[in-house]
Write an enzyme that holds these catalytic residues in place. Sequence first.
Site, mmCIF file in Angstrom:
data_model
loop_
_atom_site.group_PDB
_atom_site.id
_atom_site.type_symbol
_atom_site.label_atom_id
_atom_site.label_comp_id
_atom_site.label_asym_id
_atom_site.label_seq_id
_atom_site.Cartn_x
_atom_site.Cartn_y
_atom_site.Cartn_z
ATOM 1 N N LYS A 1 -4.152 -2.458 9.968
ATOM 2 C CA LYS A 1 -4.450 -2.533 8.539
ATOM 3 C C LYS A 1 -4.610 -3.970 8.036
ATOM 4 O O LYS A 1 -5.022 -4.171 6.894
ATOM 5 C CB LYS A 1 -3.314 -1.877 7.743
ATOM 6 C CG LYS A 1 -3.103 -0.406 8.044
ATOM 7 C CD LYS A 1 -4.066 0.459 7.263
ATOM 8 C CE LYS A 1 -3.667 1.916 7.331
ATOM 9 N NZ LYS A 1 -4.499 2.769 6.455
ATOM 10 N N GLU B 1 -10.135 12.285 7.780
ATOM 11 C CA GLU B 1 -10.056 13.630 7.206
ATOM 12 C C GLU B 1 -11.414 14.330 7.218
ATOM 13 O O GLU B 1 -11.511 15.515 7.530
ATOM 14 C CB GLU B 1 -9.533 13.556 5.775
ATOM 15 C CG GLU B 1 -8.100 13.046 5.654
ATOM 16 C CD GLU B 1 -7.772 12.685 4.232
ATOM 17 O OE1 GLU B 1 -7.277 13.563 3.494
ATOM 18 O OE2 GLU B 1 -8.008 11.527 3.837
ATOM 19 N N GLU C 1 -10.700 3.869 3.685
ATOM 20 C CA GLU C 1 -9.783 4.671 2.870
ATOM 21 C C GLU C 1 -10.103 4.400 1.410
ATOM 22 O O GLU C 1 -10.064 3.253 0.959
ATOM 23 C CB GLU C 1 -8.314 4.348 3.180
ATOM 24 C CG GLU C 1 -7.878 4.802 4.558
ATOM 25 C CD GLU C 1 -6.362 4.795 4.727
ATOM 26 O OE1 GLU C 1 -5.646 4.647 3.716
ATOM 27 O OE2 GLU C 1 -5.900 4.924 5.877
ATOM 28 N N ARG D 1 -8.034 3.252 13.364
ATOM 29 C CA ARG D 1 -7.186 4.414 13.646
ATOM 30 C C ARG D 1 -6.601 4.416 15.057
ATOM 31 O O ARG D 1 -5.450 4.842 15.258
ATOM 32 C CB ARG D 1 -7.993 5.708 13.431
ATOM 33 C CG ARG D 1 -8.484 5.904 12.007
ATOM 34 C CD ARG D 1 -7.340 5.981 11.026
ATOM 35 N NE ARG D 1 -7.809 6.341 9.681
ATOM 36 C CZ ARG D 1 -7.053 6.329 8.608
ATOM 37 N NH1 ARG D 1 -5.784 5.972 8.693
ATOM 38 N NH2 ARG D 1 -7.552 6.667 7.427
ATOM 39 N N THR E 1 -8.956 -5.859 3.709
ATOM 40 C CA THR E 1 -8.803 -4.920 2.604
ATOM 41 C C THR E 1 -9.738 -5.391 1.500
ATOM 42 O O THR E 1 -9.611 -6.524 1.039
ATOM 43 C CB THR E 1 -7.356 -4.888 2.087
ATOM 44 O OG1 THR E 1 -6.470 -4.533 3.154
ATOM 45 C CG2 THR E 1 -7.203 -3.887 0.963
ATOM 46 N N GLN F 1 -3.907 1.849 15.176
ATOM 47 C CA GLN F 1 -2.793 2.363 14.378
ATOM 48 C C GLN F 1 -1.988 3.416 15.142
ATOM 49 O O GLN F 1 -0.744 3.412 15.106
ATOM 50 C CB GLN F 1 -3.342 2.960 13.074
ATOM 51 C CG GLN F 1 -2.272 3.493 12.129
ATOM 52 C CD GLN F 1 -2.887 4.064 10.851
ATOM 53 O OE1 GLN F 1 -4.096 4.023 10.656
ATOM 54 N NE2 GLN F 1 -2.047 4.601 9.986
ATOM 55 N N ASP G 1 0.847 -1.190 0.000
ATOM 56 C CA ASP G 1 0.000 0.000 0.000
ATOM 57 C C ASP G 1 0.884 1.242 0.000
ATOM 58 O O ASP G 1 1.709 1.428 0.900
ATOM 59 C CB ASP G 1 -0.905 -0.004 1.239
ATOM 60 C CG ASP G 1 -2.018 1.030 1.139
ATOM 61 O OD1 ASP G 1 -2.251 1.557 0.042
ATOM 62 O OD2 ASP G 1 -2.660 1.302 2.171
ATOM 63 N N GLU H 1 -9.283 4.095 -2.215
ATOM 64 C CA GLU H 1 -8.054 3.846 -2.957
ATOM 65 C C GLU H 1 -8.358 3.154 -4.281
ATOM 66 O O GLU H 1 -9.461 2.668 -4.517
ATOM 67 C CB GLU H 1 -7.087 2.984 -2.133
ATOM 68 C CG GLU H 1 -6.772 3.550 -0.751
ATOM 69 C CD GLU H 1 -5.559 2.912 -0.102
ATOM 70 O OE1 GLU H 1 -4.738 2.306 -0.829
ATOM 71 O OE2 GLU H 1 -5.419 3.031 1.127
ATOM 72 N N ASP I 1 -9.222 0.334 1.901
ATOM 73 C CA ASP I 1 -8.200 -0.078 2.860
ATOM 74 C C ASP I 1 -8.722 0.245 4.261
ATOM 75 O O ASP I 1 -8.429 1.289 4.829
ATOM 76 C CB ASP I 1 -6.891 0.664 2.577
ATOM 77 C CG ASP I 1 -5.793 0.304 3.551
ATOM 78 O OD1 ASP I 1 -5.800 -0.845 4.038
ATOM 79 O OD2 ASP I 1 -4.933 1.158 3.826
ATOM 80 N N HIS J 1 -3.913 14.039 0.770
ATOM 81 C CA HIS J 1 -4.108 13.162 1.931
ATOM 82 C C HIS J 1 -2.916 13.230 2.872
ATOM 83 O O HIS J 1 -3.086 13.345 4.100
ATOM 84 C CB HIS J 1 -4.327 11.725 1.460
ATOM 85 C CG HIS J 1 -4.410 10.726 2.568
ATOM 86 N ND1 HIS J 1 -5.439 10.715 3.486
ATOM 87 C CD2 HIS J 1 -3.580 9.699 2.922
ATOM 88 C CE1 HIS J 1 -5.252 9.726 4.352
ATOM 89 N NE2 HIS J 1 -4.126 9.104 4.035
#
Length: 414
Positions: free
Chosen positions: A242, A357, A187, A226, A246, A229, A114, A189, A222, A121
């Site tokens: 993560k 975000e 996420e 948080r 996925t 993480q 990834d 992607e 993805d 971002h």
Amino acid sequence: MQPSFVASACDASCPFPLNNLPYGVFSQKDTSRSVCVAIGDRPLVTAKTAGTIFSEATLNAFLALGKPAWLEVRVALQDALSAAPKRQNMQAELMPLQSDVTMHLPAKIGDYTDFYSSLNHARNVGTMFRGPENALPPNWLHMPIGYHGRASSVVVSGTPVTRPCGQLRPNPEAPPVFAPCRLLDFELEMATLIGGPENELGKRIPMNEAGDRIFGFSLMNDWSARDIQKWEYVPLGPFGAKSFATTISPWIIPLEALEPFKQEPQAQDPEVLPYLRGESSMRGHCTYNIDLTVKLQSVAGELPSTVCRSNFKNLYWTVAQQITHHAVTGCNMQPGDLIASGTISGEDASAFGSMLELSWKGTKEIALENCDSPTTRKFLQDGDTVVMEGHAVGNGFTIGFGDCSGNILPASKE
């Protein structure tokens, strides 16, 4: 639009016209898995047109053949599915409606990497945690950075996602605790499926050859925990936060289908090192005008609410640069490897590609407009379904990617 005898493929809004012909793997009840292409509202299976690849259970053998074989099969399929009356005997090879078959992972994923290739971002996340003056890591503008993910937990669209458990440290003044993730995120992607003959271990892939390793693209979510993480990522980066799931869309859109939507790559300043330089005429060294949307459905039966509208062209690092840098140390890239773009965020807040975000680290509420009663989110809750969509609109035709969706299940008690 390229006309086809398949009536449903001739509608300008159809995501799978003859211009597209994405590859996937499907099965019917009591049948084994087969490679297929999508044409209109149907999957197509035919060994008569494309040799033995459609008798395989994954795309890996076809991926290994390389670009000349991919182009040859694509031309044969487009010829066989054209509007010419002599081709109508292909009707017998069409399978039931796509809605009546089960889609599977299109390939056996060997390795998964990834990247972190959207400047918007990277700046957003860096600003949240380090301030605007230190938003980007020192290396970010010099090379596409990324991390190695977990291939075993890559799943196809529609697969439920269980809320992960792990170590959290909600109170920085107290010891960590073991608990279900509280800050679950998506996420937005795009993923690239790698093909072509494997480069020998120790041999690099130059920019002018990197594009030949790109078979096609799919949508990717993805999923990210948080709070897990935040506690684990220093000093070695994401790990359990993560690796729990996925999701990718089931259809792989050939690179050739996206040629009408190519755009010049973003200007890169400072100038990159010579091994990462290339011409926009090089295959894969560009961006693409592909509209990307994320929708969130909070309760079964309610209409999904759009929470993000972004575009593939918001990537700073091109896919060719990602592949070249991935192999610069001599890493051997194999057919079936998957590389992801990283979250694709635009400049406007409505184009931010993650809840982190959109809620600006949980300080803002995100309103869901299609709920029966006022509903907001900062991060994802159990029962939520995230649906990602991608479309490139051409002159009288649409290239679609199929949905990339997942429903969130409560954390396991075991």
